[in-house]
Design an enzyme around this catalytic site. Sequence first.
Site, PDB file in Angstrom:
ATOM      1  N   CYS A 114      -6.405   0.725   9.834  1.00 41.96           N
ATOM      2  CA  CYS A 114      -6.684   0.619   8.405  1.00 41.96           C
ATOM      3  C   CYS A 114      -7.947  -0.171   8.079  1.00 41.96           C
ATOM      4  CB  CYS A 114      -5.480   0.013   7.687  1.00 41.96           C
ATOM      5  SG  CYS A 114      -3.993   1.032   7.814  1.00 41.96           S
ATOM      6  N   HIS A 256      -7.875  -2.786   1.068  1.00 43.16           N
ATOM      7  CA  HIS A 256      -7.095  -1.703   1.666  1.00 43.16           C
ATOM      8  C   HIS A 256      -5.750  -1.599   0.954  1.00 43.16           C
ATOM      9  CE1 HIS A 256      -4.666   0.647   4.294  1.00 43.16           C
ATOM     10  NE2 HIS A 256      -3.986  -0.390   4.746  1.00 43.16           N
ATOM     11  N   ASN A 286      -0.434   4.514   1.018  1.00 45.05           N
ATOM     12  CA  ASN A 286      -1.298   3.914   2.030  1.00 45.05           C
ATOM     13  C   ASN A 286      -1.905   5.045   2.862  1.00 45.05           C
ATOM     14  OD1 ASN A 286      -2.370   2.741   4.382  1.00 45.05           O
ATOM     15  ND2 ASN A 286      -0.825   1.123   4.443  1.00 45.05           N
TER      16      ASN A 286
END
Length: 335
Positions: A114, A256, A286
């Site tokens: 990520c 993020h 996500n």
Amino acid sequence: MSTGRAAVVTGIGSYVPPNRVTNDDLAARLDTSDAWIRSRTGIAERYFVSPGTSTGDLAVEAGLRALKSAGDEQVGAVVLATTTPDQPCPATAPQVAARLGLGAVPAFDVAAVCSGFLYGLASAGGLIAAGIADQVLLIAADAFTTIINPEDRTTAVIFADGAGAVVLRAGSPDEPGAIGPLVLGSDGELSHLIEVPAGGSRQRSGDRPAAPEDHYFRMIGRETYRHAVERMTAVSTEAAERAGWLLDDVDRLVAHQANARILDAVSDRLGIPAERQLSNIARVGNTGAASIPLLLAEATSEGRLTAGHRVLLTAFGGGLSWGAATVVWPELQTI
């Protein structure tokens, strides 16, 4: 005054697959509910790839939009940040470059889970600083649902699919769009917190076959939460300091999109009020490495992010890995 070649954002694009999945859709097959998912993640809906759609397909769509945004048909290199390549070998980036008609440009993948977009910024910026390329297409794309156990409610409700991309050109460190100081870090001693145990050389060279569940993504949520908040807070503070910014100078925090609780905790620790925090996790979930550029593209298109905004980017992911950077947002056309 800063000198040297800087990487300057000149185009942006994003793409999510058309298959919209609501919390109620997931609750129909999992031991969960819309209220449970919202309260623990902040997510209401997300988008999943359909059978046969790959990370490369998502990357091509986002890359095409970024190239159109920049008004360019050619770049000198392609960098793809992803945890879900189309296959273990070769890298997906060369295939994406070929499908975009970019010719025999250098192209490679970056694997930082990520944090991939920020690691990709460092890689693309290095190509520009070294004079290897005057323009770089940086894409972050993940088909995370292809590595998620569909029966695991702790991950199946969080992760989703999508892609975001930016075109970077060589320019001055002092102009709008120039990527400011990048701060990156990792801690491999904690790699077990976020992992897919099987499929690599360690498992393949062993004398026992992998269990079926070892081919799926795993995350130890409570410990990951703590490290994510601590690392993103610290690295964001350092990046702002290196840029000569006070945290009060930050107009937009773009973190993020891991979990709404993590986002709020990082924002609170940094002292950045909620109205200056950009978020789209409620609508897209996500999306791994894609989350930051996808959010940047969406916020630019919607007018929540405009030219002159001082933007602080930060991410945390497997590795463990983390990073942060600053940028004064330029005037961009969105497609």
